[in-house]
Write a protein that holds these residues in place. Structure first.
Motif, PDB file in Angstrom:
ATOM      1  N   THR A  37    -108.470 -42.498  18.042  1.00  0.00           N
ATOM      2  CA  THR A  37    -109.069 -43.774  18.727  1.00  0.00           C
ATOM      3  C   THR A  37    -108.159 -44.927  18.271  1.00  0.00           C
ATOM      4  OG1 THR A  37    -111.317 -43.108  19.219  1.00  0.00           O
ATOM      5  CG2 THR A  37    -111.013 -45.388  19.186  1.00  0.00           C
ATOM      6  N   LEU A  38    -108.013 -45.200  16.858  1.00  0.00           N
ATOM      7  CA  LEU A  38    -107.418 -46.322  16.304  1.00  0.00           C
ATOM      8  C   LEU A  38    -105.607 -46.067  16.652  1.00  0.00           C
ATOM      9  CD1 LEU A  38    -108.666 -46.694  12.814  1.00  0.00           C
ATOM     10  CD2 LEU A  38    -109.173 -47.911  14.899  1.00  0.00           C
ATOM     11  N   LYS A  39    -105.271 -44.714  16.772  1.00  0.00           N
ATOM     12  CA  LYS A  39    -103.974 -44.472  17.276  1.00  0.00           C
ATOM     13  C   LYS A  39    -103.446 -45.172  18.462  1.00  0.00           C
ATOM     14  CE  LYS A  39    -100.147 -41.068  17.438  1.00  0.00           C
ATOM     15  NZ  LYS A  39     -99.928 -39.831  17.435  1.00  0.00           N
ATOM     16  N   SER A  40    -104.406 -44.661  19.413  1.00  0.00           N
ATOM     17  CA  SER A  40    -104.398 -45.140  20.698  1.00  0.00           C
ATOM     18  C   SER A  40    -104.560 -46.461  21.041  1.00  0.00           C
ATOM     19  CB  SER A  40    -105.528 -44.256  21.611  1.00  0.00           C
ATOM     20  OG  SER A  40    -105.681 -44.781  22.875  1.00  0.00           O
ATOM     21  N   ASN A  75    -117.310 -44.793  30.490  1.00  0.00           N
ATOM     22  CA  ASN A  75    -115.930 -44.174  30.435  1.00  0.00           C
ATOM     23  C   ASN A  75    -115.388 -44.302  31.877  1.00  0.00           C
ATOM     24  OD1 ASN A  75    -115.220 -43.158  28.022  1.00  0.00           O
ATOM     25  ND2 ASN A  75    -116.394 -41.612  28.166  1.00  0.00           N
ATOM     26  N   GLU A  76    -116.083 -44.291  32.786  1.00  0.00           N
ATOM     27  CA  GLU A  76    -115.513 -44.617  34.223  1.00  0.00           C
ATOM     28  C   GLU A  76    -115.185 -45.962  34.229  1.00  0.00           C
ATOM     29  OE1 GLU A  76    -118.571 -43.348  37.301  1.00  0.00           O
ATOM     30  OE2 GLU A  76    -118.301 -41.343  36.568  1.00  0.00           O
ATOM     31  N   GLU A  77    -116.065 -46.880  33.918  1.00  0.00           N
ATOM     32  CA  GLU A  77    -115.796 -48.183  33.683  1.00  0.00           C
ATOM     33  C   GLU A  77    -114.505 -48.789  32.978  1.00  0.00           C
ATOM     34  OE1 GLU A  77    -116.190 -52.023  35.292  1.00  0.00           O
ATOM     35  OE2 GLU A  77    -117.120 -50.331  35.859  1.00  0.00           O
ATOM     36  N   ALA A  78    -114.570 -47.983  31.806  1.00  0.00           N
ATOM     37  CA  ALA A  78    -113.244 -48.400  30.916  1.00  0.00           C
ATOM     38  C   ALA A  78    -112.110 -47.775  31.488  1.00  0.00           C
ATOM     39  CB  ALA A  78    -113.660 -47.505  29.571  1.00  0.00           C
ATOM     40  N   SER A  79    -112.035 -46.784  32.095  1.00  0.00           N
ATOM     41  CA  SER A  79    -110.758 -46.024  32.736  1.00  0.00           C
ATOM     42  C   SER A  79    -110.078 -47.032  34.069  1.00  0.00           C
ATOM     43  CB  SER A  79    -111.277 -44.559  33.476  1.00  0.00           C
ATOM     44  OG  SER A  79    -112.036 -44.990  34.568  1.00  0.00           O
ATOM     45  N   LYS A  80    -110.974 -47.920  34.362  1.00  0.00           N
ATOM     46  CA  LYS A  80    -110.538 -48.881  35.153  1.00  0.00           C
ATOM     47  C   LYS A  80    -109.311 -50.007  34.703  1.00  0.00           C
ATOM     48  CE  LYS A  80    -114.656 -49.172  38.285  1.00  0.00           C
ATOM     49  NZ  LYS A  80    -115.812 -49.977  38.507  1.00  0.00           N
ATOM     50  N   TYR A  81    -109.583 -49.932  33.181  1.00  0.00           N
ATOM     51  CA  TYR A  81    -108.821 -50.898  32.432  1.00  0.00           C
ATOM     52  C   TYR A  81    -107.882 -50.071  31.428  1.00  0.00           C
ATOM     53  CZ  TYR A  81    -112.261 -53.698  34.304  1.00  0.00           C
ATOM     54  OH  TYR A  81    -113.162 -54.424  35.204  1.00  0.00           O
ATOM     55  N   GLU A 141    -101.226 -48.160  19.809  1.00  0.00           N
ATOM     56  CA  GLU A 141    -100.098 -47.800  20.786  1.00  0.00           C
ATOM     57  C   GLU A 141    -100.286 -48.655  22.045  1.00  0.00           C
ATOM     58  OE1 GLU A 141    -100.729 -43.732  21.886  1.00  0.00           O
ATOM     59  OE2 GLU A 141     -99.804 -43.006  19.799  1.00  0.00           O
ATOM     60  N   LYS A 142    -101.469 -49.133  22.489  1.00  0.00           N
ATOM     61  CA  LYS A 142    -101.861 -49.827  23.500  1.00  0.00           C
ATOM     62  C   LYS A 142    -101.943 -51.286  23.289  1.00  0.00           C
ATOM     63  CE  LYS A 142    -105.203 -46.658  25.753  1.00  0.00           C
ATOM     64  NZ  LYS A 142    -104.548 -46.411  26.824  1.00  0.00           N
ATOM     65  N   GLY A 143    -101.429 -51.744  22.077  1.00  0.00           N
ATOM     66  CA  GLY A 143    -101.383 -53.158  21.432  1.00  0.00           C
ATOM     67  C   GLY A 143    -102.563 -53.768  21.113  1.00  0.00           C
ATOM     68  N   LEU A 144    -103.606 -53.136  21.189  1.00  0.00           N
ATOM     69  CA  LEU A 144    -104.893 -53.721  20.979  1.00  0.00           C
ATOM     70  C   LEU A 144    -105.195 -54.028  19.476  1.00  0.00           C
ATOM     71  CD1 LEU A 144    -107.034 -51.214  23.192  1.00  0.00           C
ATOM     72  CD2 LEU A 144    -106.322 -53.777  23.867  1.00  0.00           C
ATOM     73  N   HIS A 187    -107.061 -55.400  12.611  1.00  0.00           N
ATOM     74  CA  HIS A 187    -107.232 -56.635  13.227  1.00  0.00           C
ATOM     75  C   HIS A 187    -106.907 -56.510  14.646  1.00  0.00           C
ATOM     76  CE1 HIS A 187    -107.600 -59.260   9.585  1.00  0.00           C
ATOM     77  NE2 HIS A 187    -106.739 -58.351   9.085  1.00  0.00           N
ATOM     78  N   LEU A 188    -107.687 -57.301  15.418  1.00  0.00           N
ATOM     79  CA  LEU A 188    -107.548 -57.085  16.983  1.00  0.00           C
ATOM     80  C   LEU A 188    -106.111 -58.240  17.298  1.00  0.00           C
ATOM     81  CD1 LEU A 188    -111.133 -57.872  18.020  1.00  0.00           C
ATOM     82  CD2 LEU A 188    -109.825 -55.695  18.274  1.00  0.00           C
ATOM     83  N   THR A 189    -105.393 -57.633  18.241  1.00  0.00           N
ATOM     84  CA  THR A 189    -104.423 -58.520  18.780  1.00  0.00           C
ATOM     85  C   THR A 189    -104.872 -59.450  19.651  1.00  0.00           C
ATOM     86  OG1 THR A 189    -103.938 -56.799  20.366  1.00  0.00           O
ATOM     87  CG2 THR A 189    -102.711 -56.667  18.318  1.00  0.00           C
ATOM     88  N   LYS A 190    -104.174 -60.280  20.294  1.00  0.00           N
ATOM     89  CA  LYS A 190    -104.497 -61.236  21.364  1.00  0.00           C
ATOM     90  C   LYS A 190    -105.099 -60.443  22.546  1.00  0.00           C
ATOM     91  CE  LYS A 190    -103.318 -64.965  24.265  1.00  0.00           C
ATOM     92  NZ  LYS A 190    -102.016 -65.592  25.203  1.00  0.00           N
ATOM     93  N   LEU A 191    -104.440 -59.325  22.865  1.00  0.00           N
ATOM     94  CA  LEU A 191    -104.723 -58.489  23.858  1.00  0.00           C
ATOM     95  C   LEU A 191    -106.040 -57.866  23.655  1.00  0.00           C
ATOM     96  CD1 LEU A 191    -104.436 -57.077  26.798  1.00  0.00           C
ATOM     97  CD2 LEU A 191    -102.829 -55.497  25.408  1.00  0.00           C
ATOM     98  N   GLY A 192    -106.154 -57.267  22.329  1.00  0.00           N
ATOM     99  CA  GLY A 192    -107.575 -56.707  21.707  1.00  0.00           C
ATOM    100  C   GLY A 192    -108.906 -57.699  21.790  1.00  0.00           C
ATOM    101  N   LYS A 193    -108.504 -59.020  21.482  1.00  0.00           N
ATOM    102  CA  LYS A 193    -109.420 -59.853  21.686  1.00  0.00           C
ATOM    103  C   LYS A 193    -109.894 -60.119  23.198  1.00  0.00           C
ATOM    104  CE  LYS A 193    -108.351 -62.320  17.438  1.00  0.00           C
ATOM    105  NZ  LYS A 193    -107.834 -63.730  16.811  1.00  0.00           N
TER     106      LYS A 193
END
Length: 158
Positions: free
Chosen positions: A66-69, A22-28, A72-75, A91-97
Motif C-alpha cells: 500500500t505504501l509503495k503504491s 473500493n468502487e468509490e475509491a477506484s473513481k479516483y 508511486e502516486k505521489g501521495l 508524510h502526506l504530500t500536498k496531493l496526499g492531503k
C-alpha cells in the motif's frame, strides 16, 4: 429459513462495505486501503511506519504494498525519523492531503447515510456488541485452549 451466524453477518457486511469503498475509491485511482492509510497518517506530523501498521490493523506485507503504491502516486514521502535515524516517518504530500480530505468526505457521507436510517440507540447497541466481540477475541475467551480444553459453546451451527 436458517439463522445466520454472527461471523457470517460480520463478514458479509464488511465485504459489502469494502466493495462499496473500493468502487468509490477506484473513481479516483485509489483503493480502500489507500484511503484508510491517508486517514491514518497525521496530516501535519506524519506517522512512523512501525506505528501505521498496527493502527490500521494491516499485516506488514500488505502495508508495504500500500505504501509503495501511495509513494508511486505521489501521495506520501518517506523521511528519516529525526529522533531515531533507523526509522522512517511517512508524510502526506500536498496531493496526499487533498486525497485525504476526499477520503474523509467519503467516510463521513457513509456515516451520515447510515445515521439517517438507523436510530442512535441501534447504533449504540451495534458499537457495544462490536466492542464485546473484540474484547472476547483479544482476551482469548472464545477459543481458550488452556489445559487442552476448548471452552464449551452453548449453540451449534445447524
Amino acid at each position: 429459513m436458517k439463522e445466520k451466524t454472527i461471523d457470517y453477518i460480520l463478514r458479509a457486511t464488511w465485504q459489502a462495505v469494502a466493495r462499496m469503498y473500493n468502487e468509490e475509491a477506484s473513481k479516483y485511482g485509489a483503493t480502500m486501503s489507500i484511503g484508510f492509510a491517508l486517514l491514518s497518517i497525521d496530516k501535519e506530523n506524519g506517522i512512523s511506519s512501525t506505528a501505521l501498521g498496527p493502527q490500521m490493523g494491516m499485516e506488514p506485507t500488505s502495508l508495504t504494498r500500500t505504501l509503495k503504491s501511495m509513494e508511486e502516486k505521489g501521495l506520501i514521502v518517506r523521511k528519516k525519523n529525526p529522533v531515531d535515524g533507523r526509522g522512517v516517518i511517512i508524510h502526506l504530500t500536498k496531493l496526499g492531503k487533498e486525497k485525504r480530505e476526499l477520503s474523509k468526505t467519503t467516510v463521513l457521507k457513509f456515516n451520515d447515510v447510515i445515521k439517517q436510517r438507523v436510530s442512535q440507540e441501534k447504533l449504540d447497541h451495534f458499537a457495544e456488541v462490536a466492542e464485546i466481540i473484540n474484547g472476547l477475541i483479544s482476551e482469548k475467551q472464545i477459543y481458550n485452549t488452556e489445559k487442552g480444553k476448548e471452552q464449551e459453546t452453548t449453540s451449534s451451527i445447524k
